[in-house]
Design a protein around this motif. Structure first.
Motif, PDB file in Angstrom:
ATOM      1  N   ARG A 171      -0.813  10.063  -6.149  1.00  0.00           N
ATOM      2  CA  ARG A 171      -1.256   9.163  -7.228  1.00  0.00           C
ATOM      3  C   ARG A 171      -1.324   9.864  -8.584  1.00  0.00           C
ATOM      4  O   ARG A 171      -1.442   9.195  -9.610  1.00  0.00           O
ATOM      5  CB  ARG A 171      -2.619   8.560  -6.867  1.00  0.00           C
ATOM      6  N   LYS A 172      -1.244  11.172  -8.577  1.00  0.00           N
ATOM      7  CA  LYS A 172      -1.173  11.883  -9.852  1.00  0.00           C
ATOM      8  C   LYS A 172       0.167  11.625 -10.543  1.00  0.00           C
ATOM      9  O   LYS A 172       0.310  11.843 -11.749  1.00  0.00           O
ATOM     10  CB  LYS A 172      -1.366  13.383  -9.628  1.00  0.00           C
ATOM     11  N   THR A 221      -2.095   4.648   5.490  1.00  0.00           N
ATOM     12  CA  THR A 221      -2.546   4.253   4.165  1.00  0.00           C
ATOM     13  C   THR A 221      -4.002   4.683   3.989  1.00  0.00           C
ATOM     14  O   THR A 221      -4.562   5.387   4.834  1.00  0.00           O
ATOM     15  CB  THR A 221      -2.446   2.728   4.012  1.00  0.00           C
ATOM     16  N   ASP A 222      -4.623   4.195   2.916  1.00  0.00           N
ATOM     17  CA  ASP A 222      -6.060   4.443   2.745  1.00  0.00           C
ATOM     18  C   ASP A 222      -6.866   3.802   3.862  1.00  0.00           C
ATOM     19  O   ASP A 222      -7.977   4.242   4.175  1.00  0.00           O
ATOM     20  CB  ASP A 222      -6.539   3.853   1.408  1.00  0.00           C
ATOM     21  N   LEU A 269      -2.376  11.345  -0.402  1.00  0.00           N
ATOM     22  CA  LEU A 269      -2.276  10.128  -1.216  1.00  0.00           C
ATOM     23  C   LEU A 269      -2.844  10.369  -2.614  1.00  0.00           C
ATOM     24  O   LEU A 269      -2.288   9.892  -3.616  1.00  0.00           O
ATOM     25  CB  LEU A 269      -3.017   8.969  -0.534  1.00  0.00           C
ATOM     26  N   GLY A 270      -3.943  11.103  -2.686  1.00  0.00           N
ATOM     27  CA  GLY A 270      -4.527  11.427  -3.982  1.00  0.00           C
ATOM     28  C   GLY A 270      -3.586  12.257  -4.843  1.00  0.00           C
ATOM     29  O   GLY A 270      -3.471  12.022  -6.057  1.00  0.00           O
ATOM     30  N   GLU A 271      -2.884  13.216  -4.219  1.00  0.00           N
ATOM     31  CA  GLU A 271      -1.923  14.032  -4.954  1.00  0.00           C
ATOM     32  C   GLU A 271      -0.728  13.192  -5.412  1.00  0.00           C
ATOM     33  O   GLU A 271      -0.211  13.381  -6.525  1.00  0.00           O
ATOM     34  CB  GLU A 271      -1.443  15.193  -4.075  1.00  0.00           C
ATOM     35  N   GLN A 301       0.842  -1.192   0.000  1.00  0.00           N
ATOM     36  CA  GLN A 301       0.000   0.000   0.000  1.00  0.00           C
ATOM     37  C   GLN A 301       0.879   1.244   0.000  1.00  0.00           C
ATOM     38  O   GLN A 301       2.030   1.208   0.464  1.00  0.00           O
ATOM     39  CB  GLN A 301      -0.912   0.034   1.238  1.00  0.00           C
ATOM     40  N   MET A 302       0.347   2.334  -0.497  1.00  0.00           N
ATOM     41  CA  MET A 302       1.041   3.615  -0.428  1.00  0.00           C
ATOM     42  C   MET A 302       0.843   4.222   0.964  1.00  0.00           C
ATOM     43  O   MET A 302      -0.209   4.066   1.573  1.00  0.00           O
ATOM     44  CB  MET A 302       0.510   4.570  -1.493  1.00  0.00           C
ATOM     45  N   MET A 355       2.285   8.552  -9.543  1.00  0.00           N
ATOM     46  CA  MET A 355       2.349   7.089  -9.674  1.00  0.00           C
ATOM     47  C   MET A 355       1.216   6.472  -8.869  1.00  0.00           C
ATOM     48  O   MET A 355       0.919   6.935  -7.760  1.00  0.00           O
ATOM     49  CB  MET A 355       3.688   6.527  -9.184  1.00  0.00           C
ATOM     50  N   THR A 356       0.606   5.428  -9.411  1.00  0.00           N
ATOM     51  CA  THR A 356      -0.471   4.745  -8.690  1.00  0.00           C
ATOM     52  C   THR A 356      -0.062   3.370  -8.191  1.00  0.00           C
ATOM     53  O   THR A 356      -0.719   2.809  -7.324  1.00  0.00           O
ATOM     54  CB  THR A 356      -1.702   4.581  -9.594  1.00  0.00           C
ATOM     55  N   LYS A 357       1.023   2.824  -8.747  1.00  0.00           N
ATOM     56  CA  LYS A 357       1.498   1.504  -8.333  1.00  0.00           C
ATOM     57  C   LYS A 357       2.979   1.379  -8.664  1.00  0.00           C
ATOM     58  O   LYS A 357       3.516   2.162  -9.465  1.00  0.00           O
ATOM     59  CB  LYS A 357       0.704   0.402  -9.021  1.00  0.00           C
TER      60      LYS A 357
END
Length: 696
Positions: free
Chosen positions: A539-540, A498-499, A535-537, A458-459, A542-544
């Motif tokens: 993911r702009k 994490t989320d 986390l949303g920023e 997880q991020m 990298m998402t994985k």
């Protein structure tokens, strides 16, 4: 006169008045066979005013406490280990706010672990012992405090775990507090919910209150009367004089978009105050350092009123607003993974390096002997990050503490050693700083992990929360605090997660009353919203994780060999495996179950090492053909090495008659020779061979 007091419910016993009697306060604190000596000594008079409270805290572990001699060349304890530094901070942080604001005598607390069987956390004993030493002394300490360690074993939360359970716990949380509330928290967990954390802290506070009641009873029975504060400076008088010069209107000028604008406004206002009292300074009535200290104190009192009135921060943000975020990955072409994370005027550069298991850090712990650490995070706070000139010395306690908080956010999301047997190192350099650099460290490391292709589960992101208290009695929780807000506020509460939940957190409360359940809940709820936004920023960008590792990272090749062949591969004194490593330019690790891991920069080197290992591990088979090496020529035949360490004999009788007299001309030492196994003696293991080329 010595006194022994025990608290059976808490499992504690303390001996007072027997050891370290010249200290102002000393406690010989025991829990089972664990003993920590804690002393507190204060200077008799305040020295020249330094602008801060001169408290020093030391935590030392004697290896003799666990019946061991230190490793290495020098057989005595030297530089503090990271673990000792972290425990120094655990003692310092809850105690430092509990001294009168006008008390500036030097105070030194020394805690020494003298006996340890691992059945009670010694850092808890050290915090309690330091508090007790101060409480029974004549030093004007406003405690006492208590401390509790929390862990989670087999899904159940437990308090004050022994060493064995700590090593298997999926959480490690330290809580300290006064009778009024929680004042310090540091720890890590595995996606715990905000409600779960609050309940845990309040349960810990129930234990803390019992510890405090016990200390107060000891103070009442044998404690010394507290000394009156002797200070050549009338702080109350000068604070009032400084206060007359600073109005709410003048505070308004300190609000600005950038750190530079705010700093310039602050410097101008401070210069006005110092110029006003220039004649008093010249007369020796007061010093500039005292005036600067009182100026800061007055600013801390007034800024919360302006924030409360405006419902706006000193940089113009809403109370719950996160600064603008910028992220970038792959900025260092020669690193295995890299990322820059910037939030406002705080910028962190993370660099990831992947290594073999042999690169893991070896740590000599008090109880566990030599341990291996396969993930390391090193945090560097560079002077230019705040536009200052400072000497570059060894890593300080602050850097160790910030790095540890970031590091403990990741173990539960990193792949396990079985599926990803690399050693991982993250180096984070703070290139710009204006608050919450440790949380920027977490975010930059997460992105760098993914850039390196490390399959994290997880991020993780992080946020720092603050708290200010205005003159109307209203508390205001601040999200993503600036450096100035950290200095001005009552709370620094860092939360990573994490989320799904919280991974690590660190909280320091400067208010002697601690933190209530309501404020704790509000701070955590606000932190969760900010954490998810960050986390949303991220993911702009990298998402994985990337599908494959960096081309520069070593590749791992594995194979399984019989356990009885491990010795053959290692060789006498490690001679054979050293030769393989040197000639193939690889790193090789062999597990007890026969798993062989080959770390190589390219496939060709790995294949060479793998074939070598396979030959060593292979049994000589009846009827098999080998390309052997001639090792000796005798009158009765030729000795041929089939695999390293295993020879066979081509007997003279199997050689064509016309070749028998010229063996030394037909083959030479170290020549390769194709041979076939014709017999293996079951008793002696001797191997008979034929060489088809010599039969003709």
């Amino acid at each position: 006169m010595k006194h022994i007091f025990s608290h059976p419910e808490l499992g504690l016993e303390v001996e007072l008045g027997k050891y370290a009697r010249q200290a102002d306060g000393a406690a010989w604190l025991k829990a089972g066979k664990n003993i920590v000596l804690c002393t507190a000594v204060a200077g008799s008079e305040p020295k020249e005013f330094m602008g801060f409270f001169p408290l020093t805290v030391e935590y030392r572990e004697r290896t003799s406490a666990a019946g061991r001699i230190p490793g290495g060349f020098f057989k005595r304890e030297g530089k503090l280990s990271d673990e000792e530094v972290l425990n120094c901070r655990l003692i310092d942080r809850p105690i430092r706010p509990l001294f009168p604001s006008n008390y500036f005598n030097e105070v030194q607390i020394i805690t020494t672990v003298l006996s340890s069987d691992g059945l009670y956390p010694c850092n808890v004993l050290a915090i309690l012992g330091a508090s007790l030493a101060l409480t029974i002394s004549d030093i004007p300490f406003l405690g006492p405090i208590g401390a509790v360690q929390i862990g989670k074993v087999n899904g159940e939360w437990k308090f004050n775990l022994d060493y064995t359970n700590q090593t298997t716990s999926e959480a490690d949380i330290m809580v300290a507090g006064t009778s009024a509330g929680i004042c310090m928290v540091e720890g890590n967990c595995n996606n715990a919910s905000e409600a779960e954390v609050i309940d845990l802290l309040l349960k810990a506070h129930d234990i803390i209150k019992k510890q405090i009641d016990w200390q107060l009873s000891l103070q009442k029975e044998i404690g010394k009367p507290k000394k009156a504060i002797s200070n050549p400076i009338d702080f109350d008088h000068w604070q009032a004089q400084v206060g007359k010069l600073i109005s709410l209107d003048s505070i308004e000028a300190l609000f600005g978009k950038s750190k530079q604008i705010r700093s310039e406004a602050m410097d101008q206002l401070q210069d006005q105050v110092l110029k006003h009292f220039a004649s008093d300074v010249a007369a020796g009535s007061v010093s500039n350092s005292v005036l600067s200290y009182l100026f800061d104190s007055q600013i801390k009192k007034l800024i919360p009123d302006v924030i409360g009135k405006r419902q706006q921060r000193i940089d113009g943000r809403r109370l719950d607003e996160v600064r603008p975020i910028m992220s970038e990955v792959g900025v260092l072409p020669c690193a295995h993974g890299s990322a820059v994370f910037q939030r406002g005027e705080t910028q962190a550069l993370a660099s990831i390096t992947l290594g073999a298991g042999q690169d893991a850090q070896k740590i000599e712990s008090l109880h566990g002997g030599l341990q291996e650490k396969r993930f390391m995070l090193h945090y560097n706070f560079l002077p230019f990050s705040t536009g200052e000139v400072k000497p570059m010395r060894s890593v300080g306690r602050r850097e160790v503490g910030h790095g540890y908080l970031a590091e403990t956010s990741f173990p539960m999301v990193l792949p396990d050693a079985a599926s990803f047997p690399y050693t991982i190192r993250s180096v984070v350099d703070i290139l710009e700083s204006n608050g919450s650099s440790s949380m920027a460290t977490v975010c930059s490391t997460t992105l760098a992990f993914m850039d390196a292709g490390i399959p994290i589960k997880q991020m993780v992101s992080g946020i720092a929360m603050g708290l200010v208290f205005d003159s109307k009695g209203q508390y205001h929780v601040l999200t993503d605090i600036l450096g100035e807000e950290d200095a001005l506020g009552l709370m620094d509460f860092k939360v990573t997660g994490t989320d799904d939940g919280i991974m690590a957190f660190q909280m320091d409360i400067k208010d002697k009353a601690g933190l209530s359940r309501e404020l704790l809940g509000k701070a955590l709820a606000q932190a969760r919203v900010a954490r998810l936004h960050i986390l949303g920023e991220m993911r702009k960008v990298m998402t994985k994780p990337r599908e494959s590792l960096s081309e520069l990272a070593p590749r791992i090749f594995s194979l399984k060999i019989p356990q009885d062949k491990i010795g053959a591969i290692i060789g006498p004194g490690g001679s054979i495996i050293k030769e393989i490593v040197a000639k193939t330019e690889t790193q090789i690790e062999i597990e007890d179950d026969g798993t062989v891991l080959i770390f190589a920069k390219n496939a060709e080197s790995a294949k060479m090492a793998e074939e070598w290992v396979r030959r060593l591990a292979k049994e000589v088979e009846m009827g098999a053909t080998y390309e052997g090496i001639v090792r000796r020529i005798a009158d009765f035949g030729i000795f041929v090495e089939l695999i390293p360490g295993k020879d066979g004999l081509v007997h003279i009788s199997t050689v064509a008659r016309h070749h028998q007299r010229d063996l030394d001309k037909l083959v030479r030492l170290n020549d390769k020779l194709i041979v076939k196994v014709t017999a293996i003696d079951p008793d002696t293991g001797k191997v008979r061979l034929v060489a088809p080329s010599l039969e003709k």
